[in-house]
Design a protein around this motif. Sequence first.
Motif, mmCIF file in Angstrom:
data_model
loop_
_atom_site.group_PDB
_atom_site.id
_atom_site.type_symbol
_atom_site.label_atom_id
_atom_site.label_comp_id
_atom_site.label_asym_id
_atom_site.label_seq_id
_atom_site.Cartn_x
_atom_site.Cartn_y
_atom_site.Cartn_z
ATOM 1 N N ASN A 95 0.833 -1.209 0.000
ATOM 2 C CA ASN A 95 0.000 0.000 0.000
ATOM 3 C C ASN A 95 0.860 1.248 0.000
ATOM 4 O O ASN A 95 0.612 2.201 -0.744
ATOM 5 C CB ASN A 95 -0.911 0.020 1.238
ATOM 6 C CG ASN A 95 -2.242 -0.636 1.014
ATOM 7 O OD1 ASN A 95 -3.170 -0.031 0.476
ATOM 8 N ND2 ASN A 95 -2.346 -1.895 1.401
ATOM 9 N N LEU A 99 0.853 3.988 -2.976
ATOM 10 C CA LEU A 99 0.477 5.368 -2.674
ATOM 11 C C LEU A 99 1.581 6.340 -3.080
ATOM 12 O O LEU A 99 1.316 7.397 -3.662
ATOM 13 C CB LEU A 99 0.167 5.516 -1.181
ATOM 14 C CG LEU A 99 -1.214 5.060 -0.718
ATOM 15 C CD1 LEU A 99 -1.260 4.953 0.798
ATOM 16 C CD2 LEU A 99 -2.303 5.999 -1.222
ATOM 17 N N LEU A 109 -4.376 13.172 -3.006
ATOM 18 C CA LEU A 109 -4.819 12.227 -1.984
ATOM 19 C C LEU A 109 -6.188 12.561 -1.415
ATOM 20 O O LEU A 109 -6.741 11.797 -0.632
ATOM 21 C CB LEU A 109 -3.776 12.170 -0.855
ATOM 22 C CG LEU A 109 -2.462 11.475 -1.224
ATOM 23 C CD1 LEU A 109 -1.430 11.656 -0.124
ATOM 24 C CD2 LEU A 109 -2.676 9.997 -1.484
ATOM 25 N N LEU A 114 -8.430 7.399 -3.064
ATOM 26 C CA LEU A 114 -7.231 7.429 -2.236
ATOM 27 C C LEU A 114 -7.552 7.799 -0.787
ATOM 28 O O LEU A 114 -6.894 7.321 0.143
ATOM 29 C CB LEU A 114 -6.209 8.396 -2.835
ATOM 30 C CG LEU A 114 -5.734 8.000 -4.244
ATOM 31 C CD1 LEU A 114 -4.610 8.897 -4.708
ATOM 32 C CD2 LEU A 114 -5.283 6.548 -4.279
ATOM 33 N N ALA A 117 -8.441 4.614 0.606
ATOM 34 C CA ALA A 117 -7.251 3.789 0.847
ATOM 35 C C ALA A 117 -6.602 4.159 2.171
ATOM 36 O O ALA A 117 -6.198 3.288 2.951
ATOM 37 C CB ALA A 117 -6.262 3.959 -0.305
ATOM 38 N N ALA A 195 -5.674 5.738 -9.796
ATOM 39 C CA ALA A 195 -6.283 5.735 -8.463
ATOM 40 C C ALA A 195 -7.569 4.931 -8.440
ATOM 41 O O ALA A 195 -7.903 4.280 -7.448
ATOM 42 C CB ALA A 195 -6.556 7.176 -8.012
ATOM 43 N N TYR A 198 -6.953 1.348 -7.633
ATOM 44 C CA TYR A 198 -5.912 1.339 -6.606
ATOM 45 C C TYR A 198 -5.685 -0.044 -6.012
ATOM 46 O O TYR A 198 -4.545 -0.490 -5.858
ATOM 47 C CB TYR A 198 -6.267 2.329 -5.496
ATOM 48 C CG TYR A 198 -5.273 2.302 -4.361
ATOM 49 C CD1 TYR A 198 -4.040 2.930 -4.492
ATOM 50 C CD2 TYR A 198 -5.544 1.620 -3.179
ATOM 51 C CE1 TYR A 198 -3.103 2.886 -3.471
ATOM 52 C CE2 TYR A 198 -4.614 1.566 -2.162
ATOM 53 C CZ TYR A 198 -3.406 2.208 -2.316
ATOM 54 O OH TYR A 198 -2.481 2.146 -1.309
#
Length: 225
Positions: A95, A99, A109, A114, A117, A195, A198
Motif C-alpha cells: 500500500n 500510494l 490524496l 485514495l 485507501a 487511483a 488502486y
Amino acid sequence: MLKSGIDQDKIIEMFANASASGTDQLRKGVQQATLAALQGRELTLKNIRGVLKTVAESAAAGAAQNKLPNVDVEALLDKAVTGMDEALLKAVEANRVALQQLVNQGADLREKHLKKALSDLDAMEDSFIAAIKKAAEAAGAQAGQAWAPVLEKLQAGGTLSGAKAATTAEQFVGQMQTAMRDSRAAGLKAAQTLAESYAALVSGVLIGMSDALTQGQPKAAAKKK
C-alpha cells in the motif's frame, strides 16, 4: 478444500500435525499461505478481512484435531496470528509503495479512492482483530476458549501490521496537507485513472515485492538423496 484460493485442508493439516517444537515452522507456513491468498485478489479491506478469517478458522480447526502430546493449542493459535501479521505487514508495505507511486505522479490524496485507501489503512488493525473474533466465534466452545487469551493479547498489544498501517496513513495525510498547499497539478488525469484501480495496483506491487525477494535468494542447495 479451497475457499477463495485458500488451501484450507493444507492449513488444517499443518496445525493437526504440529509438534510443540515445530511452532516456528507453523508460523512460516501461515505467513506463506496468507501472503499467497492476499496476492490472489485485489487488496481491499473486505478481501483482507476474508482471508484472515478463513486462515484463522482453518488454523483453529487443525489445532482442535491435534492429538500429539505436550501440544499447547493456545501457542499454536498465537503462532497463527503472528504468521498472519507478518503477511499483512507486506500488504501494508505494498500500500505504501503504491500510494507513493501515485503521489509522485501528481495524484491528489483528497480524491475519493485514495481517501478510502488511507481510511482502510487506518482501520487495518481493527479489521484484523475483528476477523480473529469471528473465527473464534465460529470455532465452537472448546476452541473458543483457546482463542480467548490469544485475542486478549492481541487487543492489549496490537499488531505490527496495524502499527505500520497507522504510521503509513499518518505519513500520507501529512503529504496530502503539503500537496494542498503546493497544489501540484501535473499528471493528474493519468494519476486519477490509476487511483480508480488502486486495489489492483497494490496487489501488483505485493506480487512484485515477493518476486523480487524470490529472485534475490541464493539458489537452493541440491536436495539430499
